[in-house]
Design an enzyme around this catalytic site. Structure first.
Site, short mmCIF file in Angstrom:
data_model
loop_
_atom_site.label_atom_id
_atom_site.label_comp_id
_atom_site.label_asym_id
_atom_site.label_seq_id
_atom_site.Cartn_x
_atom_site.Cartn_y
_atom_site.Cartn_z
N CYS A 51 19.99 51.24 69.32
CA CYS A 51 20.84 51.71 70.48
C CYS A 51 21.36 52.61 69.68
O CYS A 51 22.33 53.23 68.76
CB CYS A 51 21.64 50.30 70.08
SG CYS A 51 23.47 50.62 70.56
N CYS A 54 25.21 52.60 69.16
CA CYS A 54 25.49 52.40 68.53
C CYS A 54 25.50 53.17 67.16
O CYS A 54 27.05 53.26 66.08
CB CYS A 54 25.06 50.99 67.97
SG CYS A 54 24.57 49.87 69.06
#
Ligand SMILES: *[C@@H]1O[C@H](CO)[C@@H](O)[C@H](O)[C@H]1NC(C)=O
Ligand SMILES: *[C@@H]1O[C@H](CO)[C@@H](O)[C@H](O)[C@H]1NC(C)=O
Length: 425
Positions: A51, A54
């Site tokens: 991700c 993230c």
């Protein structure tokens, strides 16, 4: 030779500092719930290795970890790979990444604001601190007033109302601060008919909670926790969903507001202030500069400056039927929304969701096609394949279901829709 030594020294220093920095953020796995202490307060980021949002959050997270440590905060900072520690992620009901949560006395608090250091630190300090903060002097009261646009204060001794206030705070501390004080602490000018009382200070004045008119304390706090008129961004708009109010927005130009922008803004501000008694129960007022969220809602271009009323509970919206020149025109518009004479557009019906899905796809794919046609083709092909498989599965389901009961096509459609909806998120 000397250079060599310096390099080695530097690298060792670098390694040590990296280890030190990462020690501020602890990596948590499935054993966390068993091993943590009962009184520990945790701020946790759940991430997935693939991700990108993230990854962007990593440096912020390290800064938060080290700052919490240097401030001597009781809040401990952790992170957990949700794809590896599946049970922990399940325990915290993590649905998307990165998910930011706090754990305090076995209660979990979800953060849904802007992913900035300040926003997250404020959340962590608020939730990590006492549920209800006691203001023991006029100075402390005034200091708190200078820092908060909206401030809830419980005034009086222990009572059932205090119990209700504390339990409302337990749930709503994710949104706002809760204070308590004795009558002597408040400025003399504040007049309260009786004690105990719950008062909200905002917009340069104060309002007292009245159970007979205002409903439950929690519902009232949810309605009152924003200033009457202010600058609203998409995060705040999202957070307003729980307040059950319609939102009247002046959509205005960002940097160099033209005369027309300013006119709409001050018109809304004026109505918000002067007609508060009549409309503040149903409406929240504000202005918005970034119109991306509204574009997604109306699925098209929006005129700036303009006015719009948004119903956050069903993604519906209302546009003034005629030009709004005066305060009277604006009031007619608001009354029309309330009495139903102005029709709601948009909404979250099945057809609207399908339209929104294809609009979102268009908005995402068009820039992709112009920049990288090959990848675009591949992606579209891939999405088609996924949709085809889902349709096939849905129809198969429908066929097997209509064998044992007589569900008609209309009743089974939402099921298909839900499936593909989930996929699109
Ligand atoms: C506290 O909440 C309960 C349940 O919502 C309600 O019945 C009661 O009247 C409230 N008490 C006060 C003093 O607000
Ligand atoms: C806003 O949406 C809710 C939920 O669908 C609905 O009950 C309410 O009537 C709507 N408000 C208006 C003014 O249309």
């Amino acid at each position: 030779m000397l250079d060599m030594t310096t390099t080695v020294l530097l690298s060792v220093l670098l390694c040590v500092s990296v280890v030190l920095v990462s020690a501020f953020v602890e990596e948590l796995d499935d054993s966390f719930m068993e091993t943590k202490g009962a009184d520990e307060i945790w701020l946790i980021k759940f991430y997935a290795p693939w991700c990108t949002f993230c990854k962007q959050l990593d440096p912020v997270w390290h800064e938060i970890g080290s700052e919490m440590r240097s401030l001597g905060s009781p809040v401990r900072v952790g992170k957990s790979d949700a794809t590896a520690s599946i049970n922990l992620a399940k325990e915290f009901r993590v649905k998307n990444y990165p998910a930011i949560l706090m754990l305090k006395k076995d209660v979990k608090y979800n953060y849904s604001g802007r992913r900035s250091k300040d926003g997250i630190m404020d959340f962590a300090n608020r939730v990590g601190g006492p549920l209800v903060r006691s203001l023991s002097s006029l100075q402390l009261f005034q200091h708190a007033m200078s820092r908060h646009d909206v401030m809830f204060v419980y005034v009086g001794a222990t009572s059932q109302l205090k119990g209700n206030y504390t339990s409302a705070a337990e749930e709503l501390i994710i949104h706002t601060y809760f204070f308590s004080a004795t009558r002597e602490v408040l400025p003399k000018a504040v007049s309260l008919a009786s004690l105990p009382a719950v008062v909200v200070f905002k917009d340069g004045t104060y309002f007292t909670y009245r159970e007979e008119d205002d409903g439950t304390l929690k519902a009232w706090i949810n309605r009152e926790r924003f200033p009457n008129f202010f600058h609203i961004d998409s995060y705040t708009l999202y957070a307003m969903g729980e307040s059950d109010k319609l939102v009247l927005l002046a959509l205005v130009k960002e940097r160099h507001p033209c005369k027309e922008s300013l006119r709409y803004k001050s018109l809304v501000e004026k109505v918000a202030a002067e007609q508060r008694e009549f409309y503040s129960r149903s409406f929240q007022f504000g202005f918005m500069e970034d119109t991306d969220y509204i574009k997604g809602l109306v699925m098209g271009e929006v005129i700036v400056p303009s006015l719009i009323v948004v119903n956050l509970s069903n993604d519906g919206y209302f546009l003034p039927p005629d030009a709004v020149e005066t305060e009277r025109h604006l009031l007619n518009f608001l009354n029309g929304v309330l009495d139903g004479s102005i029709a709601s557009q948009g909404g979250n019906s099945i057809t609207q969701r399908v339209r929104r899905f294809s609009y979102d796809a268009k908005v995402t794919l068009i820039p992709l096609f112009t920049q990288a046609p090959l990848i675009g083709c591949f992606l579209v092909g891939f999405i088609f394949a996924v949709v085809a498989v889902y349709c096939y599965l849905c129809c198969k389901n429908r066929a097997t279901m209509s064998d044992d009961d007589d569900n008609d096509a209309v009743a089974t459609l939402p099921r298909c829709q839900k499936l593909s909806d989930k996929k699109s998120n």
